[in-house]
Design a protein around this motif. Sequence first.
Motif, PDB file in Angstrom:
ATOM      1  N   ARG A 322       0.856  -1.192  -0.098  1.00  0.00           N
ATOM      2  CA  ARG A 322       0.034  -0.052  -0.284  1.00  0.00           C
ATOM      3  C   ARG A 322       0.975   1.259  -0.125  1.00  0.00           C
ATOM      4  O   ARG A 322       1.888   1.117   0.619  1.00  0.00           O
ATOM      5  CB  ARG A 322      -0.878   0.153   1.234  1.00  0.00           C
ATOM      6  N   VAL A 323       0.488   2.250  -0.861  1.00  0.00           N
ATOM      7  CA  VAL A 323       0.988   3.457  -0.870  1.00  0.00           C
ATOM      8  C   VAL A 323       0.648   4.524  -0.109  1.00  0.00           C
ATOM      9  O   VAL A 323      -0.726   4.799  -0.232  1.00  0.00           O
ATOM     10  CB  VAL A 323       1.081   4.025  -2.322  1.00  0.00           C
ATOM     11  N   PHE A 324       1.638   5.090   0.734  1.00  0.00           N
ATOM     12  CA  PHE A 324       1.023   6.325   1.768  1.00  0.00           C
ATOM     13  C   PHE A 324       1.641   7.685   1.478  1.00  0.00           C
ATOM     14  O   PHE A 324       2.849   7.563   1.045  1.00  0.00           O
ATOM     15  CB  PHE A 324       1.574   5.827   3.165  1.00  0.00           C
ATOM     16  N   VAL A 325       0.947   8.447   1.140  1.00  0.00           N
ATOM     17  CA  VAL A 325       1.271  10.067   0.710  1.00  0.00           C
ATOM     18  C   VAL A 325       0.713  10.940   1.716  1.00  0.00           C
ATOM     19  O   VAL A 325      -0.445  10.931   1.992  1.00  0.00           O
ATOM     20  CB  VAL A 325       0.815  10.280  -0.771  1.00  0.00           C
ATOM     21  N   SER A 326       1.627  11.772   2.294  1.00  0.00           N
ATOM     22  CA  SER A 326       1.350  12.741   3.350  1.00  0.00           C
ATOM     23  C   SER A 326       1.115  14.065   2.415  1.00  0.00           C
ATOM     24  O   SER A 326       1.776  14.374   1.606  1.00  0.00           O
ATOM     25  CB  SER A 326       1.987  12.968   4.558  1.00  0.00           C
ATOM     26  N   ASP A 327      -0.046  14.837   2.861  1.00  0.00           N
ATOM     27  CA  ASP A 327      -0.261  16.271   2.549  1.00  0.00           C
ATOM     28  C   ASP A 327      -1.015  16.957   3.459  1.00  0.00           C
ATOM     29  O   ASP A 327      -1.314  16.377   4.543  1.00  0.00           O
ATOM     30  CB  ASP A 327      -0.877  16.259   1.059  1.00  0.00           C
ATOM     31  N   ILE A 328      -1.640  18.125   3.095  1.00  0.00           N
ATOM     32  CA  ILE A 328      -2.242  18.826   4.175  1.00  0.00           C
ATOM     33  C   ILE A 328      -3.512  18.490   4.644  1.00  0.00           C
ATOM     34  O   ILE A 328      -4.125  18.723   5.606  1.00  0.00           O
ATOM     35  CB  ILE A 328      -2.393  20.563   3.822  1.00  0.00           C
ATOM     36  N   GLN A 329      -3.913  17.683   3.654  1.00  0.00           N
ATOM     37  CA  GLN A 329      -5.202  16.652   4.084  1.00  0.00           C
ATOM     38  C   GLN A 329      -4.978  15.438   4.989  1.00  0.00           C
ATOM     39  O   GLN A 329      -6.129  15.275   5.709  1.00  0.00           O
ATOM     40  CB  GLN A 329      -5.924  15.983   2.931  1.00  0.00           C
TER      41      GLN A 329
END
Length: 376
Positions: A322-329
């Motif tokens: 699984r791919v985890f991407v962080s941003d302001i959400q």
Amino acid sequence: MQTFDCPKCGAPVSCEPNAYGSGTAKCVYCQSQLALPHHGQPARIIDLRIGPEVKATASKVMWLLVLIPVVIVIIVLGSVFGALAPLMRSVGTSKPAGVSPFGAKSGEPANTFASEVLKFGSEGIGPGMMTDARSIATDSAGRIYVGEYLGGRVQVFDANGNFISQWQVDRKMPLRGLAADRKGVVYIAQSGKITRYEGETGKSLGELSYSEGWGFDDVVATPDGGLVCAWYKSRDDIVRFDAQGNVTRTIRAAISTAADESELNTRVAMDGLGNIYALGSFRNAVFKFSPDGKFLTRFGGRGNKPGQFTAPQSIAIDGKGRVFVSDIQGIQVFDSEGRYTTVFKTDGMAFGMVFNDKNELLVAARNKVLKFALKE
């Protein structure tokens, strides 16, 4: 064109310096006015304070503008409150027991996919304290390495968050990336170079050699003991090293070939099958490549809808692919083909992410480190 991270919010900032190599820019995310990095000094926030006379006048006008609508609101509320009160009581008594106003059962988190199981650190410069932690890594013994973007401090903790030691790299240049192999060797991306260190003591073990020269922005350790690095010098390459530090593959113009636009800030990750993922902060997308460097797919896109990104910061792949991407959400989760599955919030922006051998997610969030256990 010059690219650097905003010292306030960490978002990428791109601008053209003047003939003297200096100048100013404005962060599009936090709107801070910034002085460009110059002569080895990092970017800084410009203090745009006004004089006392102007400030006093502005203060009086502001109070007047605030008081007028407040008085109007009080008058309106006073006239309609009697009519609204019965309706509010009716709604309140019809709410099912044990349900919050937001629809979740009382005492339950809004998202049960990730549970916070550990938090350590606080604001400061003492042992175990942090001011700008954006990079994080872990080794097979469970030691956690936390790097601060400014100041060059690397702290070492055990698996439970207890402070072990700390050491220093270049204090003047931003620490762009940090990784650790299973033996506890730490790799630092700084000043465009990848340097090896003994993880617990900080003893330098030399630089990685690359025929194209300096230009490295990010580094991640691979399951086979090697490294994947993001490199940029008028071209956005992805470079693969083996466990001995030899270059085994270079994906030239990796993102710009797939997106037809150059990428100035790339974060990288690799899954257990050898597939490489590149997060382009300016393209607001993830690009997936096969182990032999063939472009496979792209997902994401700029926006606030599920599966889209605004100011993405980091990427990590768990043991299930699984791919985890962080941003302001928050931290958005995708399957290995790029299909959006869920999102969960963290206490602060997740500037750095890495998974340990237990498939727990470790997050660097400026002045603290968080650990999450994930739903299978």
